[in-house]
Each structure stands twice: as structure tokens, then as C-alpha cells.
Design a protein around this motif. Structure first.
Motif, PDB file in Angstrom:
ATOM      1  N   ALA A 167       0.807  -1.218   0.000  1.00  0.00           N
ATOM      2  CA  ALA A 167       0.000   0.000   0.000  1.00  0.00           C
ATOM      3  C   ALA A 167       0.842   1.271   0.000  1.00  0.00           C
ATOM      4  O   ALA A 167       0.376   2.325  -0.445  1.00  0.00           O
ATOM      5  CB  ALA A 167      -0.928   0.005   1.214  1.00  0.00           C
ATOM      6  N   LEU A 168       2.064   1.179   0.506  1.00  0.00           N
ATOM      7  CA  LEU A 168       2.917   2.368   0.600  1.00  0.00           C
ATOM      8  C   LEU A 168       3.523   2.718  -0.753  1.00  0.00           C
ATOM      9  O   LEU A 168       3.685   1.859  -1.613  1.00  0.00           O
ATOM     10  CB  LEU A 168       4.046   2.119   1.608  1.00  0.00           C
ATOM     11  N   PRO A 169       3.895   3.995  -0.952  1.00  0.00           N
ATOM     12  CA  PRO A 169       4.572   4.377  -2.197  1.00  0.00           C
ATOM     13  C   PRO A 169       5.937   3.706  -2.297  1.00  0.00           C
ATOM     14  O   PRO A 169       6.432   3.109  -1.327  1.00  0.00           O
ATOM     15  CB  PRO A 169       4.698   5.894  -2.072  1.00  0.00           C
ATOM     16  N   GLU A 170       6.555   3.823  -3.450  1.00  0.00           N
ATOM     17  CA  GLU A 170       7.821   3.138  -3.710  1.00  0.00           C
ATOM     18  C   GLU A 170       8.902   3.510  -2.696  1.00  0.00           C
ATOM     19  O   GLU A 170       9.748   2.687  -2.344  1.00  0.00           O
ATOM     20  CB  GLU A 170       8.294   3.457  -5.131  1.00  0.00           C
ATOM     21  N   ASP A 171       8.881   4.749  -2.218  1.00  0.00           N
ATOM     22  CA  ASP A 171       9.884   5.181  -1.237  1.00  0.00           C
ATOM     23  C   ASP A 171       9.365   5.101   0.192  1.00  0.00           C
ATOM     24  O   ASP A 171       9.964   5.677   1.102  1.00  0.00           O
ATOM     25  CB  ASP A 171      10.366   6.602  -1.543  1.00  0.00           C
ATOM     26  N   GLY A 172       8.286   4.373   0.421  1.00  0.00           N
ATOM     27  CA  GLY A 172       7.755   4.192   1.768  1.00  0.00           C
ATOM     28  C   GLY A 172       8.655   3.295   2.604  1.00  0.00           C
ATOM     29  O   GLY A 172       9.427   2.493   2.073  1.00  0.00           O
ATOM     30  N   LYS A 173       8.544   3.438   3.930  1.00  0.00           N
ATOM     31  CA  LYS A 173       9.384   2.661   4.848  1.00  0.00           C
ATOM     32  C   LYS A 173       8.551   2.120   6.012  1.00  0.00           C
ATOM     33  O   LYS A 173       7.674   2.802   6.529  1.00  0.00           O
ATOM     34  CB  LYS A 173      10.521   3.524   5.402  1.00  0.00           C
ATOM     35  N   ILE A 174       8.885   0.906   6.415  1.00  0.00           N
ATOM     36  CA  ILE A 174       8.249   0.264   7.576  1.00  0.00           C
ATOM     37  C   ILE A 174       9.343  -0.221   8.509  1.00  0.00           C
ATOM     38  O   ILE A 174      10.211  -0.994   8.102  1.00  0.00           O
ATOM     39  CB  ILE A 174       7.400  -0.956   7.174  1.00  0.00           C
ATOM     40  N   ILE A 175       9.298   0.211   9.759  1.00  0.00           N
ATOM     41  CA  ILE A 175      10.148  -0.391  10.787  1.00  0.00           C
ATOM     42  C   ILE A 175       9.305  -1.470  11.446  1.00  0.00           C
ATOM     43  O   ILE A 175       8.300  -1.180  12.102  1.00  0.00           O
ATOM     44  CB  ILE A 175      10.635   0.645  11.814  1.00  0.00           C
ATOM     45  N   PHE A 197      13.563  -1.050  21.243  1.00  0.00           N
ATOM     46  CA  PHE A 197      13.668  -0.400  19.938  1.00  0.00           C
ATOM     47  C   PHE A 197      12.936   0.937  19.940  1.00  0.00           C
ATOM     48  O   PHE A 197      13.436   1.940  19.425  1.00  0.00           O
ATOM     49  CB  PHE A 197      13.092  -1.298  18.840  1.00  0.00           C
ATOM     50  N   LEU A 198      11.735   0.947  20.523  1.00  0.00           N
ATOM     51  CA  LEU A 198      10.958   2.184  20.572  1.00  0.00           C
ATOM     52  C   LEU A 198      11.662   3.241  21.412  1.00  0.00           C
ATOM     53  O   LEU A 198      11.686   4.425  21.051  1.00  0.00           O
ATOM     54  CB  LEU A 198       9.557   1.904  21.137  1.00  0.00           C
ATOM     55  N   GLY A 245      15.999  12.284  18.104  1.00  0.00           N
ATOM     56  CA  GLY A 245      15.066  13.396  17.980  1.00  0.00           C
ATOM     57  C   GLY A 245      14.407  13.498  16.628  1.00  0.00           C
ATOM     58  O   GLY A 245      13.263  13.942  16.505  1.00  0.00           O
ATOM     59  N   GLY A 246      15.091  13.041  15.577  1.00  0.00           N
ATOM     60  CA  GLY A 246      14.542  13.119  14.238  1.00  0.00           C
ATOM     61  C   GLY A 246      13.388  12.173  13.992  1.00  0.00           C
ATOM     62  O   GLY A 246      12.638  12.336  13.023  1.00  0.00           O
ATOM     63  N   MET A 247      13.244  11.171  14.850  1.00  0.00           N
ATOM     64  CA  MET A 247      12.175  10.191  14.655  1.00  0.00           C
ATOM     65  C   MET A 247      10.891  10.567  15.394  1.00  0.00           C
ATOM     66  O   MET A 247       9.818  10.062  15.057  1.00  0.00           O
ATOM     67  CB  MET A 247      12.639   8.799  15.104  1.00  0.00           C
ATOM     68  N   LEU A 299       5.972   9.047  18.784  1.00  0.00           N
ATOM     69  CA  LEU A 299       6.637   8.726  17.523  1.00  0.00           C
ATOM     70  C   LEU A 299       5.745   9.031  16.317  1.00  0.00           C
ATOM     71  O   LEU A 299       6.230   9.403  15.254  1.00  0.00           O
ATOM     72  CB  LEU A 299       7.053   7.253  17.507  1.00  0.00           C
ATOM     73  N   VAL A 300       4.445   8.863  16.497  1.00  0.00           N
ATOM     74  CA  VAL A 300       3.506   9.160  15.418  1.00  0.00           C
ATOM     75  C   VAL A 300       3.256  10.664  15.369  1.00  0.00           C
ATOM     76  O   VAL A 300       3.137  11.317  16.402  1.00  0.00           O
ATOM     77  CB  VAL A 300       2.189   8.390  15.631  1.00  0.00           C
ATOM     78  N   LYS A 301       3.182  11.211  14.187  1.00  0.00           N
ATOM     79  CA  LYS A 301       2.990  12.657  14.042  1.00  0.00           C
ATOM     80  C   LYS A 301       1.571  13.063  14.430  1.00  0.00           C
ATOM     81  O   LYS A 301       0.658  12.220  14.482  1.00  0.00           O
ATOM     82  CB  LYS A 301       3.270  13.078  12.598  1.00  0.00           C
ATOM     83  N   ILE A 302       1.366  14.332  14.710  1.00  0.00           N
ATOM     84  CA  ILE A 302       0.018  14.848  14.943  1.00  0.00           C
ATOM     85  C   ILE A 302      -0.794  14.641  13.671  1.00  0.00           C
ATOM     86  O   ILE A 302      -0.367  15.003  12.577  1.00  0.00           O
ATOM     87  CB  ILE A 302       0.056  16.333  15.345  1.00  0.00           C
TER      88      ILE A 302
END
Length: 251
Positions: free
Chosen positions: A104-112, A147-148, A155-157, A183-186
Motif C-alpha cells: 500500500a505504501l509508495p515506492e519510497d515508503g518505509k516500515i520499521i 527499539f521504541l 530526535g529526528g524520529m 513517535l507518530v505525528k500529529i
């Protein structure tokens, strides 16, 4: 004596009903209706890699741990509607939900993706690679909490993920939530699986279930209560599969 007999019959009926629910990942009361949904809307649209992985997983012990295909379809559509790109998955098993997300994600999508057992992930990995989406997945073997915590120190995550899917040890759901909310954005979404726990969240105390199953029911009740009272999120509990609670971060 009649009262005791009625009580015993009720308990036996409750046990039969619960056993039936445990055989089916859906909470729908009619098997025929669930089969209709699968055959009309799900199976005809299920991507071939997901179908292959579902069939492979069906031969693996503990195959009930995989999400059902209607839930995979729901998550896939949700991710596309959100235009999600960066996601987290806690609890992978053989990877049906992971592959649903990756497709479902775009080609440059990422999953940890995190799981304590890489062996089950390796069952599905060849299919994921054949589907051409393995490059989207960063698999990490081990307990998710360390990991979390490591991600939070980066800070970037913080506030950088669009979506998180949690389908792991239910006793840690609130510990996961404490970390994922940062970790999840607003505007991002956290999805918790199995939040209706075979429908037993609404069962009376006399319903038969083993101790482990009952303990998870208690964890689930605690999680549902806490999420409903959390002012940082708005929620919707969806009766798809075994229940999914969607939490949209507000602040």
C-alpha cells in the motif's frame, strides 16, 4: 435443582459460543455472511502475493496469529487514504499485515517492523521479496520496547511516523502506546489489533475460558478503557476481524 440445571446449560452454551468464535477471526455471527464478504469483496481483490502468503501461513502452527484478509484489505485502503509513507509495525508473524502495508505504501515508503521471532518472518520473506517490496522493510528482531525507546532518543524520529500497527503481546499495549504517541505525528494513526478479543470484552463472568485467554481479556479491557479516556487522541473501535481500535493523534 432446576436453577442449577439452567445455569449449567447456560455455561455450556457460552462455552460452545466462545469456542465457535475462536475458530473464526471474524466477530460476525453468521459464517455465511462472512464468507459472502470474503468471496464478493476480499478474495477477488486480494493481490497474488498476499494470497500466496495466506496459503503458506495456513500450513504453519499458530496460523491464527495472522490477520485475516478482510483486515488486510481494510488496512491497505486506510493507508492509501492517509497517503502514509513511514510506518511502524509491532508484531509481524509471517508478515501478512506487513506485506499488506508494504504493497500500500509508495515506492519510497518505509516500515520499521519488530518481532521477537525472526523465524516466522523468514517464512513470508521470500514472498515479500518476490513482490518487490522488501526494500521498504527494516526488520528488527527482539522485544519492541527497547527499539521504541531507542527511536525516541533519536530526535529526528519523534513525530515522524504516519501510522503504527500493533498486533503483539497484549499485556504491553499501554507501554507501546506511551511511546508510539510521541513517535507518530500529529494527525497520524495508531491501530491496535484484537481490541474486542473474540467478543469476550462484553461476556459475563461465567463464560468459560482458560486462564491465559481470561488474562488477555483483562488486559484488553484495561487498554480499551485507557484509550477511551486519553485526551491526546480521537478513537474509533471498528468491528473488523477481532476488533481494531484506530487512534488519531491530536496533540
Amino acid at each position: 435443582m432446576e436453577v442449577k440445571a439452567d445455569s449449567a446449560q447456560l455455561q455450556e452454551k457460552s462455552k460452545v459460543a466462545l469456542d465457535h468464535q475462536m475458530d473464526n477471526k471474524s466477530l460476525l455471527q453468521s459464517d455465511a455472511l462472512y464468507q459472502y464478504i470474503l468471496e464478493t469483496n476480499v478474495y477477488p481483490r486480494e493481490p497474488e502475493p498476499l494470497k500466496e502468503l495466506r496459503q503458506v501461513t495456513a500450513k504453519v502452527p499458530w496460523n491464527f496469529m495472522a490477520i485475516p484478509p478482510d483486515e488486510g484489505q481494510f488496512l491497505s485502503l486506510l493507508l492509501k487514504l492517509m497517503n502514509a509513507k513511514n510506518t511502524i509495525e509491532i508484531g509481524v508473524y509471517t508478515g501478512y499485515s506487513l506485506l499488506s502495508t508494504a504493497l500500500a505504501l509508495p515506492e519510497d515508503g518505509k516500515i520499521i517492523a519488530m518481532d521477537t521471532d525472526r523465524r516466522t518472518y523468514e517464512i513470508g520473506r521470500p514472498i515479500i521479496e518476490k513482490a518487490g517490496v522488501a526494500h521498504k522493510i527494516d526488520f528488527r528482531e527482539g522485544p519492541a520496547l527497547p527499539f521504541l525507546d531507542e527511536m525516541l532518543k533519536n530526535g529526528g524520529m519523534q513525530g515522524s511516523f504516519d501510522f503504527a500497527f500493533v498486533d503483539a503481546d497484549k499485556g504491553n499495549y499501554l507501554n507501546y502506546h506511551k511511546r508510539l504517541i510521541d513517535l507518530v505525528k500529529i494527525g497520524g494513526v495508531i491501530a491496535y489489533d484484537n481490541t474486542l478479543w473474540k467478543g469476550t470484552v462484553a461476556s459475563p463472568p461465567e463464560v468459560h475460558m482458560n486462564e491465559g485467554f481470561r488474562n488477555v481479556r483483562l488486559f484488553t479491557l484495561e487498554v480499551n478503557k485507557a484509550l477511551a479516556a486519553d485526551p491526546r487522541i480521537e478513537i474509533a473501535q471498528i468491528p473488523v476481524a477481532d476488533g481494531i481500535t484506530l487512534c488519531r493523534r491530536l496533540s
